[in-house]
Design an enzyme around this catalytic site. Structure first.
Site, PDB file in Angstrom:
ATOM      1  N   SER A 159       5.031   5.008  -6.599  1.00  8.36           N
ATOM      2  CA  SER A 159       5.231   3.660  -6.084  1.00  8.36           C
ATOM      3  C   SER A 159       5.567   3.722  -4.614  1.00  8.36           C
ATOM      4  O   SER A 159       6.056   4.734  -4.109  1.00  8.36           O
ATOM      5  CB  SER A 159       6.377   2.960  -6.836  1.00  8.36           C
ATOM      6  OG  SER A 159       7.591   3.651  -6.632  1.00  8.36           O
ATOM      7  N   GLY A 161       3.921   4.149  -2.011  1.00  8.42           N
ATOM      8  CA  GLY A 161       3.298   5.179  -1.197  1.00  8.42           C
ATOM      9  C   GLY A 161       3.908   6.559  -1.314  1.00  8.42           C
ATOM     10  O   GLY A 161       3.538   7.476  -0.574  1.00  8.42           O
ATOM     11  N   GLU A 267      -4.439  -4.821  -2.473  1.00  2.89           N
ATOM     12  CA  GLU A 267      -4.529  -4.139  -1.182  1.00  2.89           C
ATOM     13  C   GLU A 267      -5.977  -3.798  -0.876  1.00  2.89           C
ATOM     14  O   GLU A 267      -6.692  -3.246  -1.727  1.00  2.89           O
ATOM     15  CB  GLU A 267      -3.699  -2.862  -1.196  1.00  2.89           C
ATOM     16  CG  GLU A 267      -2.212  -3.087  -1.383  1.00  2.89           C
ATOM     17  CD  GLU A 267      -1.457  -1.777  -1.405  1.00  2.89           C
ATOM     18  OE1 GLU A 267      -1.558  -1.007  -0.429  1.00  2.89           O
ATOM     19  OE2 GLU A 267      -0.776  -1.503  -2.414  1.00  2.89           O
ATOM     20  N   GLU A 279      -5.963  -0.787  -3.884  1.00  2.00           N
ATOM     21  CA  GLU A 279      -5.051  -0.753  -5.030  1.00  2.00           C
ATOM     22  C   GLU A 279      -4.630  -2.166  -5.379  1.00  2.00           C
ATOM     23  O   GLU A 279      -4.844  -3.101  -4.606  1.00  2.00           O
ATOM     24  CB  GLU A 279      -3.801   0.091  -4.717  1.00  2.00           C
ATOM     25  CG  GLU A 279      -4.074   1.557  -4.524  1.00  2.00           C
ATOM     26  CD  GLU A 279      -2.824   2.375  -4.267  1.00  2.00           C
ATOM     27  OE1 GLU A 279      -2.925   3.600  -4.270  1.00  2.00           O
ATOM     28  OE2 GLU A 279      -1.745   1.787  -4.056  1.00  2.00           O
ATOM     29  N   ASP A 286       5.769  -5.463  -2.299  1.00  2.00           N
ATOM     30  CA  ASP A 286       6.810  -5.278  -1.294  1.00  2.00           C
ATOM     31  C   ASP A 286       6.410  -5.865   0.062  1.00  2.00           C
ATOM     32  O   ASP A 286       7.238  -6.463   0.755  1.00  2.00           O
ATOM     33  CB  ASP A 286       7.230  -3.808  -1.162  1.00  2.00           C
ATOM     34  CG  ASP A 286       6.069  -2.840  -1.029  1.00  2.00           C
ATOM     35  OD1 ASP A 286       4.915  -3.288  -0.860  1.00  2.00           O
ATOM     36  OD2 ASP A 286       6.318  -1.617  -1.107  1.00  2.00           O
ATOM     37  N   THR A 287       5.129  -5.748   0.447  1.00  4.44           N
ATOM     38  CA  THR A 287       4.705  -6.356   1.716  1.00  4.44           C
ATOM     39  C   THR A 287       4.819  -7.872   1.681  1.00  4.44           C
ATOM     40  O   THR A 287       4.897  -8.514   2.728  1.00  4.44           O
ATOM     41  CB  THR A 287       3.259  -5.963   2.055  1.00  4.44           C
ATOM     42  OG1 THR A 287       2.375  -6.487   1.061  1.00  4.44           O
ATOM     43  CG2 THR A 287       3.087  -4.453   2.124  1.00  4.44           C
ATOM     44  N   ARG A 363      14.837   2.543   1.543  1.00  2.00           N
ATOM     45  CA  ARG A 363      14.783   1.176   2.050  1.00  2.00           C
ATOM     46  C   ARG A 363      15.984   0.404   1.508  1.00  2.00           C
ATOM     47  O   ARG A 363      16.144   0.257   0.303  1.00  2.00           O
ATOM     48  CB  ARG A 363      13.469   0.543   1.592  1.00  2.00           C
ATOM     49  CG  ARG A 363      13.098  -0.714   2.302  1.00  2.00           C
ATOM     50  CD  ARG A 363      11.627  -1.032   2.079  1.00  2.00           C
ATOM     51  NE  ARG A 363      11.293  -1.194   0.687  1.00  2.00           N
ATOM     52  CZ  ARG A 363      10.143  -0.816   0.137  1.00  2.00           C
ATOM     53  NH1 ARG A 363       9.214  -0.237   0.861  1.00  2.00           N
ATOM     54  NH2 ARG A 363       9.901  -1.015  -1.136  1.00  2.00           N
TER      55      ARG A 363
END
Length: 392
Positions: A159, A161, A267, A279, A286-287, A363
């Site tokens: 997840s 990346g 994406e 993907e 999240d973006t 994060r």
């Protein structure tokens, strides 16, 4: 472990599988509509658990434990929020009459890069990069040779990346393999090797499947990654009408194939007017946290409304951006400073996720900003995020 007490037996009930920062915002939206939420994760005091009516701490890959909770709680909806879940258990629960969001088929396909890439490229016929899979290092080296350099290497399950590398030279090939193994979710050891697309930019197109309004779209979101992990996003990302139409067509085709109701984060790579599928996630992305400041409805409210069959009317209110801030070391019960400085920048907001522990590059929160244009918003969001300091 279960902590908390139930609401009225008349309340709609959601079982949230995964309790990170995206789940936390989703829970807030659910509570605004009087919905009872039970949050589940593999560690205690995860962000969404802090505000849910009650929570469980279990091994999320243990399907028997997930089924036990579902049979005990009898939720109206089971909403997965992370990848590391026993998806076979969700398929079994759906067959028993439980409502999986968006549906068990969508969750199972999207949690595994082999499954979703083959579905997209081989069944739906979407344009993707060339790709191959490998489960041992010798096969991997051969597939890298066939795909050619540069290429992208990812674990089939991860997840945000994690475990992703761009291999540009021969001496990076083995390093990428071991990096993928160390950061994979699950123990299969399999990786996907992808052709490197020299794209102009990458977008997330938040795509909403609804019960009564067809397929809806948010404005495209541009984003920047660091070491394969989301770092910054902005909305709307400028793109030609031709490219946007192609992106919407791709997103609709893949979400129609996956089925169910809710928001998907699709994406895609874009070069001039050409668009490649990359993907997709069957939940808020999240973006898409940028939508908490750019739209009249955030991606979390949209997801909830789509699940419940409520009306959705998406409007972009202002160009905006998000920028993450991170921990620098390992610690527990972190504190934060710089909030006053961050919020003194006009048009900014800060969201601290409330994660109970830290590790390098984890994060921990996000700064949000609106501006006259996306460049202005990005500058403000970055300044606000850089003002925030995680104190261990």
């Amino acid at each position: 472990m279960i902590i908390g007490t139930p609401l009225s037996s008349n309340a709609t009930k959601i079982l949230l599988l995964g309790s990170g920062e995206l789940g936390k915002e989703f829970v807030i939206e659910a509570m605004r509509l009087g919905i009872e939420v039970i949050a589940v994760d593999s560690y205690q005091n995860a962000p969404a658990q802090q505000i849910a009516h009650r929570y469980y701490v279990i091994d999320m890959k243990n399907g028997d434990l997930i089924k036990d909770i579902a049979y005990r709680e009898k939720p109206d909806f089971i909403v997965p929020e992370i990848e590391a879940i026993d998806t076979d258990a969700l398929i079994e629960l759906e067959k028993k009459g439980f409502s999986i969001v968006p549906c068990a088929n969508a969750v199972k396909h999207t949690m595994n890069r082999i499954s979703i890439r083959r579905l997209a490229a081989e069944k739906v016929g979407l344009k993707t990069s060339k790709y191959a899979f490998a489960s041992d290092i010798e096969t991997y080296r051969q597939k890298v040779k066939e795909i050619g350099l540069p290429c992208v290497v990812k674990p089939i399950m991860s997840s945000s990346g994690k475990g992703q590398s761009i291999v540009r030279s021969l001496d990076e090939i083995d390093r990428a393999w071991y990096y993928a193994q160390e950061n994979a979710r699950g123990k299969s050891g399999e990786v996907i090797i992808e052709e490197f697309i020299n794209f102009d930019y990458e977008i997330t197109l938040l795509t909403v499947r609804t019960k009564n309004q067809g397929t809806l779209f948010c404005e495209p979101i541009g984003h920047m990654q660091v070491d394969g992990d989301y770092w910054e996003s902005w909305q709307p990302h400028p793109m030609s009408q031709t490219a946007l139409n192609k992106a919407k067509e791709i997103a609709k085709k893949i979400t129609d194939e996956l089925g169910g109701y809710g928001i998907f984060g699709c994406e895609m790579f874009v070069k001039e007017d050409e668009v490649w599928f990359n993907e997709i996630s069957p939940r808020p992305h999240d973006t898409g946290m940028v939508t908490m400041i750019t739209q009249n409805m955030s991606e979390f409210e949209i997801h909830l409304r789509a699940i419940l069959g409520l009306p959705i009317d998406i409007k972009l209110l202002s160009p905006g951006a998000s920028y993450c801030f991170h921990a620098s070391d390992y610690g527990v019960a972190p504190k934060y400073k710089g909030l006053e400085e961050a919020l003194s920048i006009p048009g900014t907001k800060v969201r601290i996720f409330g994660k109970p522990t830290t590790r390098p590059k984890r994060r921990m929160g996000v700064a949000l900003a609106v501006g006259e244009n996306i460049e202005d918003a990005r500058k403000k969001a970055k300044l606000a995020a850089e003002s925030m300091k995680v104190i261990l």
